[in-house]
Structure formats: structure tokens, C-alpha cells
Write a protein that holds these residues in place. Sequence first.
Motif, PDB file in Angstrom:
ATOM      1  N   ILE A  71     -11.522   2.253  11.851  1.00  0.00           N
ATOM      2  CA  ILE A  71     -11.705   1.895  10.166  1.00  0.00           C
ATOM      3  C   ILE A  71     -10.609   1.188   9.623  1.00  0.00           C
ATOM      4  O   ILE A  71      -9.461   1.857   9.748  1.00  0.00           O
ATOM      5  CB  ILE A  71     -11.929   3.356   9.524  1.00  0.00           C
ATOM      6  CG1 ILE A  71     -13.046   3.853  10.232  1.00  0.00           C
ATOM      7  CG2 ILE A  71     -12.435   3.136   8.149  1.00  0.00           C
ATOM      8  CD1 ILE A  71     -13.024   4.931  11.442  1.00  0.00           C
ATOM      9  N   ARG A  72     -10.542   0.154   9.004  1.00  0.00           N
ATOM     10  CA  ARG A  72      -9.465  -0.742   8.652  1.00  0.00           C
ATOM     11  C   ARG A  72      -9.829  -0.734   7.106  1.00  0.00           C
ATOM     12  O   ARG A  72     -10.948  -1.402   6.537  1.00  0.00           O
ATOM     13  CB  ARG A  72      -9.448  -2.113   9.225  1.00  0.00           C
ATOM     14  CG  ARG A  72      -8.114  -2.773   8.440  1.00  0.00           C
ATOM     15  CD  ARG A  72      -8.219  -3.991   9.358  1.00  0.00           C
ATOM     16  NE  ARG A  72      -7.052  -4.899   8.929  1.00  0.00           N
ATOM     17  CZ  ARG A  72      -7.145  -5.664   8.000  1.00  0.00           C
ATOM     18  NH1 ARG A  72      -8.505  -6.252   7.622  1.00  0.00           N
ATOM     19  NH2 ARG A  72      -6.253  -6.444   7.758  1.00  0.00           N
ATOM     20  N   ILE A  73      -8.930  -0.108   6.282  1.00  0.00           N
ATOM     21  CA  ILE A  73      -8.870  -0.608   4.575  1.00  0.00           C
ATOM     22  C   ILE A  73      -8.139  -1.919   4.539  1.00  0.00           C
ATOM     23  O   ILE A  73      -6.802  -1.783   4.901  1.00  0.00           O
ATOM     24  CB  ILE A  73      -8.322   0.540   4.156  1.00  0.00           C
ATOM     25  CG1 ILE A  73      -9.312   1.787   3.963  1.00  0.00           C
ATOM     26  CG2 ILE A  73      -8.141   0.323   2.353  1.00  0.00           C
ATOM     27  CD1 ILE A  73      -8.848   3.179   3.391  1.00  0.00           C
ATOM     28  N   ALA A  74      -8.506  -2.769   4.348  1.00  0.00           N
ATOM     29  CA  ALA A  74      -7.665  -4.164   3.980  1.00  0.00           C
ATOM     30  C   ALA A  74      -7.138  -4.194   2.719  1.00  0.00           C
ATOM     31  O   ALA A  74      -7.404  -3.504   1.820  1.00  0.00           O
ATOM     32  CB  ALA A  74      -8.758  -5.208   4.268  1.00  0.00           C
ATOM     33  N   PRO A  75      -5.723  -4.952   2.556  1.00  0.00           N
ATOM     34  CA  PRO A  75      -5.393  -5.291   1.375  1.00  0.00           C
ATOM     35  C   PRO A  75      -6.178  -5.662   0.165  1.00  0.00           C
ATOM     36  O   PRO A  75      -6.042  -4.923  -0.818  1.00  0.00           O
ATOM     37  CB  PRO A  75      -4.299  -6.399   1.517  1.00  0.00           C
ATOM     38  CG  PRO A  75      -4.076  -6.424   3.219  1.00  0.00           C
ATOM     39  CD  PRO A  75      -5.392  -6.035   3.739  1.00  0.00           C
ATOM     40  N   GLU A  76      -7.162  -6.573   0.347  1.00  0.00           N
ATOM     41  CA  GLU A  76      -8.039  -6.744  -0.788  1.00  0.00           C
ATOM     42  C   GLU A  76      -9.006  -5.876  -1.160  1.00  0.00           C
ATOM     43  O   GLU A  76      -9.526  -5.900  -2.361  1.00  0.00           O
ATOM     44  CB  GLU A  76      -8.812  -8.021  -0.410  1.00  0.00           C
ATOM     45  CG  GLU A  76      -9.839  -7.939   0.829  1.00  0.00           C
ATOM     46  CD  GLU A  76      -9.194  -8.233   2.135  1.00  0.00           C
ATOM     47  OE1 GLU A  76      -9.743  -8.372   3.063  1.00  0.00           O
ATOM     48  OE2 GLU A  76      -8.094  -8.508   2.124  1.00  0.00           O
ATOM     49  N   ASP A  77      -9.077  -4.557  -0.541  1.00  0.00           N
ATOM     50  CA  ASP A  77      -9.773  -3.478  -0.684  1.00  0.00           C
ATOM     51  C   ASP A  77      -9.106  -2.643  -2.000  1.00  0.00           C
ATOM     52  O   ASP A  77      -9.904  -1.873  -2.796  1.00  0.00           O
ATOM     53  CB  ASP A  77     -10.139  -2.481   0.234  1.00  0.00           C
ATOM     54  CG  ASP A  77     -11.022  -3.158   1.125  1.00  0.00           C
ATOM     55  OD1 ASP A  77     -12.010  -3.762   0.894  1.00  0.00           O
ATOM     56  OD2 ASP A  77     -10.768  -2.859   2.608  1.00  0.00           O
TER      57      ASP A  77
END
Length: 114
Positions: A71-77
Motif C-alpha cells: 500500500i503506497r500513500i503518494a505525495p499528491e495524496d
Amino acid sequence: MSRTNFKMEYENITMTRGDTVSFNCECFDQNYQSVNVDNAWLTVRERITGEPVFTKTIGAGISQDEGMLTIRIAPEDTQEIDEGIYFYDFVIKVNNDVFTLKKGTLTVEWDSTY
């Protein structure tokens, strides 16, 4: 047919706004054989019953390989949201059964770059 049973964990996550956060979750049955899930969701909300701030699904922030979910929370999130405490849960669907694997708070701390 093998039985699948998953234990839920409470985990609070702290991150800096606009950074990347990722974690893994391994899914296996009682015989320790990898289980591929039908679907998975990470949902982050400002209030427990409010509209999602962001959601991740398989192919859109969640990847799967031989029972291992990343699971990856990206910077833009998070770069445009306010600092504060949010609520999240991570849910999977296997053989038409639904399991909540993780839930807790996501604390988004300030940053000086964004």
C-alpha cells in the motif's frame, strides 16, 4: 477449499504532509499458503463517517504479488490536505468475504516544503 482468517491490527501512522508512506501486508491461509485477494481498499477520512479524503485500491496505490500487498500513500495524496488526525482502515475481499486488516489514525504533520 482452504479457510482464510485474518486478524485485525490497530496501527497509528504518523507522516509528514506530502511525503511517501508505504507498508506491506502478507495474506496467507491456515497452511501458510499465499492468498491473492479479490480486492483491497485503504480509505482515509477526516471523520469516521465523513467523505473519504483519499482512497487506494488494487491498481491505484495498492499492488499485489503472490499474496503480498503493498500500500503506497503518494505525495499528491496528502500535500494539499490540512495537518491533523485522520482515520483510516484497510479492508480486503477474499472469496466474497470481507476482512478489515488494519485501522487506526493517520496523523499528518506539517512540512515546510509544500
